[in-house]
Design an enzyme around this catalytic site. Structure first.
Site, PDB file in Angstrom:
ATOM      1  N   CYS A 106       0.836  -1.202   0.000  1.00 20.78           N
ATOM      2  CA  CYS A 106       0.000   0.000   0.000  1.00 20.78           C
ATOM      3  C   CYS A 106       0.871   1.252   0.000  1.00 20.78           C
ATOM      4  O   CYS A 106       1.716   1.420   0.888  1.00 20.78           O
ATOM      5  CB  CYS A 106      -0.899  -0.014   1.228  1.00 20.78           C
ATOM      6  SG  CYS A 106      -1.696   1.559   1.592  1.00 20.78           S
TER       7      CYS A 106
ATOM      8  N   TYR B 273      -4.869   5.861 -10.472  1.00 21.29           N
ATOM      9  CA  TYR B 273      -6.136   5.136 -10.393  1.00 21.29           C
ATOM     10  C   TYR B 273      -7.163   5.708 -11.380  1.00 21.29           C
ATOM     11  O   TYR B 273      -8.018   4.974 -11.883  1.00 21.29           O
ATOM     12  CB  TYR B 273      -6.683   5.193  -8.968  1.00 21.29           C
ATOM     13  CG  TYR B 273      -6.184   4.081  -8.077  1.00 21.29           C
ATOM     14  CD1 TYR B 273      -4.820   3.954  -7.812  1.00 21.29           C
ATOM     15  CD2 TYR B 273      -7.046   3.174  -7.483  1.00 21.29           C
ATOM     16  CE1 TYR B 273      -4.352   2.952  -6.991  1.00 21.29           C
ATOM     17  CE2 TYR B 273      -6.581   2.169  -6.663  1.00 21.29           C
ATOM     18  CZ  TYR B 273      -5.238   2.055  -6.418  1.00 21.29           C
ATOM     19  OH  TYR B 273      -4.777   1.052  -5.615  1.00 21.29           O
TER      20      TYR B 273
END
Length: 531
Positions: free
Chosen positions: A230, A389
């Protein structure tokens, strides 16, 4: 009375355009419905064959479905993971609802009468509960001025399966039970009924040196749950390493591959889990790929409760509202969550433990550079994780083209700036550099492949390769970098994108970072010198 209301409203809105006034008049007369009203109609319980047929027809109109489309801008990495899980949960819920409608129609065609069905009351109660939850979502969507309208809406969608329940004690609470500073005294939430979705909880407490602070800085008191994969977690781990806090704040690294939690129940979700040394293996959430070892190298067993998942840790803190993200800062004294926002955690690791840190003078948020730091973060944000993203989650060519163009511009600007100076704000390492590093570290091996961010490569950009080498070779940083974890997470956690969880080999970007760099020879060039 309706006409008087229309006249009053139109008088108050005299500055409105003609189209706005006409639309308002139609709404007042009930001749047109708002998006929230349409959403409520869509979520109403199905009790008759006609309603079931209408629902199935509406499924063909994507505009009637509560779909958020592309992720909103400026989400943290943890927020993006939560958004992705919420999207999939919403899709599963719509599938279940369609099956309910089809079942109702099949029963009707074979002589089934809802009133005589022994299971009908329970089914109608379940649908009523879901409709109540969807109404809350509609209310959130109807408030365009709310800062967290998107998050409240998607969390509501995720929690349509209400069987998991909640203790109801955390409504409008920050941390483990402190009243939210944002809530007015008269905004206390009523006691939650068992059929209501769990309350949203916010974990944004700070570790502060004040004498009356609930969470004062102490060595050994706090624990960090984090992931090498992450980007937000990676940023916190780098901050911990640079400040020399390894013996002050303990850490547990989670498994990189998402698994199902509460599997087989109505509250099934996909998310972070802990390592397990019992020798078990598993496949991806679609039942393919692998087998993957539960004892993935670098992962650890959860040290306090021997929990299976990060979700279990949230449950222990009384939070089952559905956003089970890392990094997560845990208080071992009160056994509760302090904070789960990566930016907050990075800031606390930078500033709150200086009396215990090996490098107390290192400050990545210097006041004299604050304005310049904010400017840098603004122009470089399309290159950060949410910009990547936007490319990956684009559902239309125009949306992708816009996102990748903005990302490319930011990439080129970073290249230009870092040819002239060592770091983004000048000669001093700041938090902006850590943010950029965790993105560039994943860019070639993952983002360019998985999210179609393929107009540039770090490997082919000398200034950025050397920039990454400079940060990677700082004391403690290399130990926070695991390309194996990053690739395992992205290529194996989303089975709908990579059915068999095949991990591309790549160009061994990590090996490039071990080579010497020349960043210490770069002197900052002032604007006048560069002209």
């Amino acid at each position: 009375r309706s006409q008087r209301n229309v006249a009053t409203t139109m008088a108050d809105g005299a500055q409105m355009s003609r189209v706005q006034r006409e639309l308002m008049e139609l709404k007042q007369r009930g001749q047109v419905k708002s998006q929230a009203d349409k959403f409520r109609d869509f979520a109403a319980p199905l009790t008759t064959p006609e309603e079931a047929q209408a629902f199935l027809s509406s499924m063909r109109d994507k505009h009637r479905v509560a779909s958020t489309g592309a992720p909103p801008p400026n989400l943290s990495a943890g927020g993006m993971d939560a958004w992705y899980m919420q999207q999939k949960q919403s899709e599963r819920e719509m599938l279940k609802r369609r099956q309910e409608a089809e079942s109702l129609l099949r029963g009707y065609r074979s002589g089934f009468t809802p009133g005589k069905d022994k299971k009908a009351p329970a089914r109608m109660k379940s649908l009523s509960e879901k409709a109540t939850s969807m109404n809350k979502v509609a209310e959130a969507m109807a408030d365009p001025d709310s800062d967290d309208v998107y998050e409240r809406a998607t969390l509501g969608i995720q929690r349509l399966n209400i069987g998991g329940g909640g203790n109801g004690s955390g409504a409008n609470l920050v941390g483990g039970g402190t009243p939210s500073k944002k809530a007015a005294p008269d905004e206390a939430a009523p006691k939650q009924k068992s059929a209501s979705p769990p309350p949203k909880m916010e974990w944004r407490d700070f570790i502060e040196p004040e004498s009356d602070a609930r969470f004062p800085p102490e060595s050994g008191r706090y624990h960090l749950f984090a992931s090498y994969a992450c980007p937000g977690s990676h940023r916190a781990l780098i901050m911990r390493a640079l400040k020399g806090l390894e013996e002050v704040v303990s850490v547990t690294i989670v498994h990189p591959i998402w698994r199902l939690t509460k599997e087989g129940t109505d509250d099934e979700q996909r998310g972070w889990v802990f390592g397990n040394t019992d020798g078990t293996t598993f496949v991806n959430t679609a039942g393919r790929g692998g087998p993957f070892s539960a004892d993935f190298p670098g992962t650890e067993v959860e040290p306090f409760y021997n929990s299976f998942s990060v979700r279990d840790i949230y449950d222990k803190a009384g939070d089952n509202a559905g956003k089970y993200t890392v990094p997560l800062l845990w208080d071992k004294k009160e056994m509760t969550i302090v904070n789960n926002e990566s930016s907050d955690i990075a800031y606390m690791l930078n500033s709150s433990f200086n009396e215990f840190a090996k490098n107390p003078d290192l400050d990545l948020y210097t006041e004299e550079d604050s304005e310049r730091l904010n400017d840098v973060i603004d122009w470089i944000s399309p290159l950060m994780i949410h910009g990547v993203y936007r490319c990956g989650f684009a559902k239309k060519q125009e949306a992708y083209d816009k996102a990748v163009a903005e990302l490319t511009d930011a990439f080129d600007q970073a290249d230009s700036v870092l040819q002239k100076q060592r770091y983004l704000t000048g000669d001093t390492l700041t938090d902006a550099d850590i943010r950029l590093f965790v993105t560039l570290f994943r860019f070639d091996e993952i983002y360019s492949v998985y999210f179609r961010a393929n107009t540039r490569l770090v490997t082919l950009t000398p200034s950025l390769v050397n920039y990454c080498r400079d940060i990677y070779q700082m004391p403690g940083v290399a130990q926070t970098c695991s390309m194996d974890h990053c690739k395992a997470h992205f290529f194996c956690s989303h089975a709908e994108w990579n059915k068999f969880s095949i991990i591309p080999k790549g160009l061994d970007f990590l090996k490039l970072l071990s080579q010497p760099h020349d960043r210490d020879e770069i002197l900052m060039i002032s604007p006048s010198e560069g002209e």
